[in-house]
Write a protein that holds these residues in place. Structure first.
Motif, PDB file in Angstrom:
ATOM      1  N   GLU A 121      27.201  48.641  36.922  1.00  0.00           N
ATOM      2  CA  GLU A 121      28.606  49.081  37.571  1.00  0.00           C
ATOM      3  C   GLU A 121      29.224  47.550  38.083  1.00  0.00           C
ATOM      4  OE1 GLU A 121      29.201  53.595  38.855  1.00  0.00           O
ATOM      5  OE2 GLU A 121      28.340  52.244  40.337  1.00  0.00           O
ATOM      6  N   ASN A 122      28.476  46.970  38.875  1.00  0.00           N
ATOM      7  CA  ASN A 122      28.747  45.836  39.554  1.00  0.00           C
ATOM      8  C   ASN A 122      29.438  44.743  38.517  1.00  0.00           C
ATOM      9  OD1 ASN A 122      28.819  46.576  42.252  1.00  0.00           O
ATOM     10  ND2 ASN A 122      26.795  45.610  42.610  1.00  0.00           N
ATOM     11  N   GLU A 123      28.472  44.721  37.266  1.00  0.00           N
ATOM     12  CA  GLU A 123      28.907  43.693  36.328  1.00  0.00           C
ATOM     13  C   GLU A 123      30.318  43.982  35.439  1.00  0.00           C
ATOM     14  OE1 GLU A 123      27.313  41.707  31.900  1.00  0.00           O
ATOM     15  OE2 GLU A 123      26.082  43.464  32.874  1.00  0.00           O
ATOM     16  N   ALA A 129      37.323  41.763  38.214  1.00  0.00           N
ATOM     17  CA  ALA A 129      37.973  40.823  39.212  1.00  0.00           C
ATOM     18  C   ALA A 129      38.371  39.652  38.616  1.00  0.00           C
ATOM     19  CB  ALA A 129      36.723  40.745  40.198  1.00  0.00           C
ATOM     20  N   ALA A 130      37.424  38.905  37.681  1.00  0.00           N
ATOM     21  CA  ALA A 130      37.799  37.793  37.179  1.00  0.00           C
ATOM     22  C   ALA A 130      38.899  37.648  36.416  1.00  0.00           C
ATOM     23  CB  ALA A 130      36.506  37.278  36.110  1.00  0.00           C
ATOM     24  N   GLU A 131      39.020  38.722  35.398  1.00  0.00           N
ATOM     25  CA  GLU A 131      40.442  39.105  34.703  1.00  0.00           C
ATOM     26  C   GLU A 131      41.529  39.232  35.472  1.00  0.00           C
ATOM     27  OE1 GLU A 131      41.148  39.478  31.329  1.00  0.00           O
ATOM     28  OE2 GLU A 131      39.142  38.702  31.253  1.00  0.00           O
ATOM     29  N   PHE A 132      41.451  39.734  36.911  1.00  0.00           N
ATOM     30  CA  PHE A 132      42.594  39.585  37.572  1.00  0.00           C
ATOM     31  C   PHE A 132      42.738  38.409  38.653  1.00  0.00           C
ATOM     32  CE2 PHE A 132      41.312  44.519  37.908  1.00  0.00           C
ATOM     33  CZ  PHE A 132      42.097  44.677  36.882  1.00  0.00           C
ATOM     34  N   GLY A 133      41.977  37.481  38.361  1.00  0.00           N
ATOM     35  CA  GLY A 133      42.031  36.282  39.092  1.00  0.00           C
ATOM     36  C   GLY A 133      41.532  36.277  40.407  1.00  0.00           C
ATOM     37  N   LEU A 134      40.734  37.451  40.858  1.00  0.00           N
ATOM     38  CA  LEU A 134      40.123  37.266  41.956  1.00  0.00           C
ATOM     39  C   LEU A 134      38.992  36.320  42.180  1.00  0.00           C
ATOM     40  CD1 LEU A 134      40.355  41.083  42.842  1.00  0.00           C
ATOM     41  CD2 LEU A 134      41.880  39.333  43.739  1.00  0.00           C
ATOM     42  N   PRO A 135      38.588  36.210  43.508  1.00  0.00           N
ATOM     43  CA  PRO A 135      37.617  35.116  43.505  1.00  0.00           C
ATOM     44  C   PRO A 135      35.990  35.832  43.163  1.00  0.00           C
ATOM     45  CG  PRO A 135      38.390  35.984  45.803  1.00  0.00           C
ATOM     46  CD  PRO A 135      39.096  36.436  44.805  1.00  0.00           C
ATOM     47  N   GLU A 136      35.259  34.877  43.029  1.00  0.00           N
ATOM     48  CA  GLU A 136      33.844  35.199  42.704  1.00  0.00           C
ATOM     49  C   GLU A 136      33.186  36.279  43.532  1.00  0.00           C
ATOM     50  OE1 GLU A 136      31.053  32.190  41.434  1.00  0.00           O
ATOM     51  OE2 GLU A 136      32.434  31.488  39.822  1.00  0.00           O
ATOM     52  N   THR A 137      33.335  36.121  44.940  1.00  0.00           N
ATOM     53  CA  THR A 137      33.144  36.748  45.906  1.00  0.00           C
ATOM     54  C   THR A 137      33.423  38.329  46.093  1.00  0.00           C
ATOM     55  OG1 THR A 137      34.605  35.678  47.398  1.00  0.00           O
ATOM     56  CG2 THR A 137      32.472  34.934  47.544  1.00  0.00           C
ATOM     57  N   ALA A 138      34.489  38.297  45.439  1.00  0.00           N
ATOM     58  CA  ALA A 138      35.274  39.844  45.296  1.00  0.00           C
ATOM     59  C   ALA A 138      34.221  40.792  44.782  1.00  0.00           C
ATOM     60  CB  ALA A 138      36.458  39.888  44.374  1.00  0.00           C
ATOM     61  N   GLY A 139      34.426  42.195  45.341  1.00  0.00           N
ATOM     62  CA  GLY A 139      33.667  43.157  44.724  1.00  0.00           C
ATOM     63  C   GLY A 139      34.114  44.461  45.067  1.00  0.00           C
ATOM     64  N   PHE A 278      51.799  40.127  35.338  1.00  0.00           N
ATOM     65  CA  PHE A 278      51.144  40.405  36.481  1.00  0.00           C
ATOM     66  C   PHE A 278      50.715  39.182  37.416  1.00  0.00           C
ATOM     67  CE2 PHE A 278      50.235  43.803  33.235  1.00  0.00           C
ATOM     68  CZ  PHE A 278      50.526  44.899  33.897  1.00  0.00           C
ATOM     69  N   ALA A 279      51.554  37.971  37.170  1.00  0.00           N
ATOM     70  CA  ALA A 279      51.517  37.021  37.844  1.00  0.00           C
ATOM     71  C   ALA A 279      51.217  37.400  39.318  1.00  0.00           C
ATOM     72  CB  ALA A 279      52.324  35.985  37.357  1.00  0.00           C
ATOM     73  N   GLY A 280      50.307  36.797  40.165  1.00  0.00           N
ATOM     74  CA  GLY A 280      50.250  36.902  41.495  1.00  0.00           C
ATOM     75  C   GLY A 280      49.275  38.063  41.924  1.00  0.00           C
ATOM     76  N   VAL A 281      48.804  38.671  41.087  1.00  0.00           N
ATOM     77  CA  VAL A 281      47.667  39.646  41.591  1.00  0.00           C
ATOM     78  C   VAL A 281      46.269  38.800  42.123  1.00  0.00           C
ATOM     79  CG1 VAL A 281      45.793  41.079  40.403  1.00  0.00           C
ATOM     80  CG2 VAL A 281      48.071  41.301  39.614  1.00  0.00           C
ATOM     81  N   GLU A 282      46.201  37.719  41.583  1.00  0.00           N
ATOM     82  CA  GLU A 282      45.238  36.884  42.040  1.00  0.00           C
ATOM     83  C   GLU A 282      45.177  36.692  43.662  1.00  0.00           C
ATOM     84  OE1 GLU A 282      48.486  33.950  41.120  1.00  0.00           O
ATOM     85  OE2 GLU A 282      47.429  35.985  40.256  1.00  0.00           O
ATOM     86  N   ARG A 283      46.394  36.873  44.106  1.00  0.00           N
ATOM     87  CA  ARG A 283      46.485  36.955  45.752  1.00  0.00           C
ATOM     88  C   ARG A 283      46.045  38.165  46.563  1.00  0.00           C
ATOM     89  NH1 ARG A 283      50.866  32.681  47.575  1.00  0.00           N
ATOM     90  NH2 ARG A 283      49.421  33.062  49.537  1.00  0.00           N
ATOM     91  N   ALA A 284      46.020  39.325  45.578  1.00  0.00           N
ATOM     92  CA  ALA A 284      45.907  40.500  46.360  1.00  0.00           C
ATOM     93  C   ALA A 284      44.763  40.644  47.404  1.00  0.00           C
ATOM     94  CB  ALA A 284      45.618  41.499  45.484  1.00  0.00           C
ATOM     95  N   ASP A 285      44.618  41.183  48.313  1.00  0.00           N
ATOM     96  CA  ASP A 285      43.608  41.538  49.122  1.00  0.00           C
ATOM     97  C   ASP A 285      42.630  42.788  48.714  1.00  0.00           C
ATOM     98  OD1 ASP A 285      43.903  39.896  51.647  1.00  0.00           O
ATOM     99  OD2 ASP A 285      45.985  40.882  51.247  1.00  0.00           O
ATOM    100  N   SER A 286      43.223  43.709  47.892  1.00  0.00           N
ATOM    101  CA  SER A 286      42.699  44.935  47.264  1.00  0.00           C
ATOM    102  C   SER A 286      43.452  45.205  46.065  1.00  0.00           C
ATOM    103  CB  SER A 286      42.440  46.025  48.060  1.00  0.00           C
ATOM    104  OG  SER A 286      43.813  46.505  48.726  1.00  0.00           O
ATOM    105  N   ASP A 308      37.664  40.445  49.930  1.00  0.00           N
ATOM    106  CA  ASP A 308      36.576  40.422  50.690  1.00  0.00           C
ATOM    107  C   ASP A 308      35.834  41.634  51.162  1.00  0.00           C
ATOM    108  OD1 ASP A 308      35.125  39.613  53.009  1.00  0.00           O
ATOM    109  OD2 ASP A 308      36.518  38.825  54.247  1.00  0.00           O
ATOM    110  N   PRO A 309      34.914  41.916  50.428  1.00  0.00           N
ATOM    111  CA  PRO A 309      34.221  43.169  50.543  1.00  0.00           C
ATOM    112  C   PRO A 309      33.693  43.384  52.035  1.00  0.00           C
ATOM    113  CG  PRO A 309      33.514  42.122  48.487  1.00  0.00           C
ATOM    114  CD  PRO A 309      34.169  41.197  49.400  1.00  0.00           C
TER     115      PRO A 309
END
Length: 457
Positions: A121-123, A129-139, A278-286, A308-309
C-alpha cells in the motif's frame, strides 16, 4: 451442532467456495452484465421471503436468491451506461485481487500484523505523492472514502493549528473555521459538523473556480480562527478545479493548512494533457483522491496523503494498554493516520492492478476519459435543443434540454433506466435542473452517449 462446521475445510465448505467462485467468475467475465434497477421493499420481501432462519437456507439457495433477486435490484455502478454521481470502473485485475484480499485473512492496521500489505500500500501512496509533487517524506493511508479522508485530514489540520497557537502563547478560538468554496463537496461541510467547527463558504467565480482573492479576504478577516483551507481538485457536480496555485501562494502571506479534496478529479494529474490544471498541489499539507473512482479500483478506497505524517500521528494515534505494543515504535501503522483502528488492506487491489498493468496504461486510460468528455461536449453543443452549462475541464459534462422542467427531466430519466438505456439522473445548478454525464469507464463509448442524447429529441 458442530462448533467448527462454519470454519473448517470440508466437503461442505468446498462446495460453498466453488459456487461462490463460479458466480464471481461468470459475473466478472460476462460481456452482457445488465445495468439493472432498484425494486421496492415490498417487492423484494415478496420475492425472497425470510432468509435468516434457524436452520439456514443452504449456500445454493442463498446464492440463487442473491444472483436472481437481490443483485438485479442493485445498479451496476461499473456499467458503461452508469453515468450519474461518480461511477466506478475497476479493472479486471483489481476486482480479482479483491477476492484475494478477502480470502487471505489480512489485517491492514499495523506493521506488526500486516507488514507485507502495508509495504505494498505504501508503494502506491509513494507513487501518488510523487505524482502530486509532495516530498519523499510524505505518507498516508487508505481509508474508506472521501468523507472519511476529508474528516481525518481536517482533524489533523485542527490539531496542528491548536499546537501552533499554544506554542505561540495564544488563546485558542472559541470555534474553529474551515474555508471552502460554495461548490465544495458536501463531505467537507459534514466533517465540519462532526468537528463542531464552522464552514466559511467563499464564493466561486461564474466558472465555478475558487480563487485566491476570495480566500485571502477570509484569511485576513478570520485569521487564527481558521484551521484549514480546502481547495477542490475536481468538483463532483462539474469536475471544476479550483485555482490551487493561487490559493497555495497565499501560504507565503498566511500560516494555514491547505487541504486538497481531489476525491474525483485529482487523478487527472496522471494524464499529461490535464496535469497543468493542478499546479500548486505540491504545496498542500494534505490531499485525498479516491481510487474507487478514476483509478479503477473497487469500492471502497480513498488515498489520504500528508506532507508531514507526524502531524497526523499526533492527531489520530489511539492510546490503550492493549495497543502499547504497537505505539511508540518507528513502525508504520496505518491506523494511526486517520479516524479508524480496524482497517481492511483496501489499497491492495489498486496495488495489484498498478503492478500488473503499469502506470503508462493508467495515464492513457485517464486521458481517454478526458478526450471522450470533450468530444461529447462538442456533440451536445452542435445539437438543436441541447446546450452546455459549462465547458468540461475533466470528464464531467453538464448540459440542459432547453425548455424542460425538473418533472420533464425526472420522467425522462426514469424511462431511460426502465428501458435499460442508461442511468442519468438530474442534477441542479443555481436552482436550474440540469443533466450530467460523469464519464469514468473506458467501456463508455461515444456511440453509447450519443444514443442517450438521441432520446432527448
Amino acid at each position: 451442532m458442530d462448533a467448527v462446521r462454519m470454519h473448517a475445510a470440508s466437503a461442505e465448505s468446498t462446495a460453498i467456495i466453488d459456487a461462490v467462485l463460479d458466480y464471481s467468475r461468470r459475473r466478472m467475465l460476462a460481456s452482457d452484465v445488465p445495468l439493472d434497477r432498484p425494486q421496492t421493499e415490498a417487492e423484494l420481501s415478496r420475492l425472497i421471503g425470510a432468509t435468516i432462519t434457524d436452520a439456514g437456507l443452504g449456500a445454493n439457495r442463498a446464492l440463487n436468491l442473491f444472483e436472481h433477486v437481490l443483485a438485479p435490484a442493485c445498479l451496476t455502478t461499473s456499467h458503461p451506461l452508469y453515468l450519474s454521481f461518480i461511477p466506478t470502473a475497476p479493472t479486471m485485475a483489481a476486482i480479482a485481487f479483491d477476492l484475494v484480499v478477502s480470502a487471505s485473512g489480512l489485517y491492514g492496521g499495523s506493521w506488526l500484523e500486516g507488514a507485507g500489505a502495508v509495504h505494498a500500500e505504501n508503494e502506491v501512496l509513494s507513487f501518488l505523492a510523487a505524482e502530486f509533487g509532495l516530498p519523499e517524506t510524505a505518507g498516508g493511508v487508505f481509508v474508506q472514502g472521501g468523507t472519511i479522508g476529508n474528516l481525518s485530514a481536517l482533524v489533523a489540520a485542527r490539531e496542528a493549528a491548536k499546537a501552533r497557537l499554544l506554542d505561540a502563547g495564544k488563546e485558542l478560538p472559541r470555534r474553529w473555521k474551515i474555508v471552502c468554496s460554495v461548490e465544495a463537496h458536501s463531505s467537507n461541510k459534514s466533517a465540519a459538523r462532526v468537528m463542531d467547527a464552522d464552514v466559511l463558504l467563499v464564493p466561486a467565480g461564474d466558472d465555478g473556480v475558487l480563487r485566491a482573492d476570495a480566500v485571502r479576504d477570509a484569511l485576513a478577516e478570520h485569521g487564527d480562527e481558521i484551521c484549514a483551507v480546502v481547495a477542490t481538485g475536481g468538483s463532483t457536480n462539474f469536475g471544476i478545479v479550483d485555482d490551487i496555485a493561487g490559493i497555495a501562494a497565499l501560504k507565503d502571506e498566511f500560516d494555514f493548512w491547505l487541504h486538497i479534496d481531489g476525491a474525483y478529479g485529482l487523478t487527472a494529474m496522471l494524464a499529461p494533457e490535464t496535469r497543468h490544471i493542478f499546479a500548486g498541489v505540491e504545496r498542500a499539507d494534505s490531499v485525498i483522491v479516491d481510487p474507487h473512482k478514476w483509478l479503477f479500483a473497487p469500492f471502497d478506497a480513498c488515498a489520504l496523503l500528508y506532507r508531514d505524517p507526524s502531524l497526523a500521528l499526533e492527531a489520530h494515534t489511539q492510546k490503550a494498554e492493549y495497543l502499547d505494543t504497537l505505539t511508540g515504535k518507528p513502525d508504520w501503522n496505518p491506523s494511526d493516520l486517520a479516524i479508524q483502528l480496524t482497517r481492511r488492506a483496501r489499497g491492495l487491489p489498486l496495488w495489484f492492478s498498478l503492478a500488473t498493468h503499469g502506470t503508462e496504461q493508467y495515464r492513457a486510460t485517464i486521458a481517454h476519459g478526458v478526450d471522450l468528455a470533450r468530444r461529447i461536449a462538442d456533440e451536445i453543443s452542435a445539437r438543436d435543443g441541447l446546450s452546455l452549462v459549462r465547458e468540461p475541464q475533466l470528464s464531467v459534462v453538464v448540459f440542459r434540454r432547453d425548455g424542460w422542467s425538473l418533472a420533464d427531466y425526472e420522467a425522462w430519466s426514469a424511462k431511460l433506466l426502465d428501458d435499460q438505456q442508461g442511468f442519468v439522473v438530474p442534477s441542479s445548478h443555481r436552482g436550474e435542473p440540469v443533466l450530467r454525464f460523469a464519464i469514468i469507464s473506458p467501456l463508455t463509448t461515444f456511440e453509447l452517449l450519443t444514443g442517450i442524447l438521441d432520446t432527448l429529441e
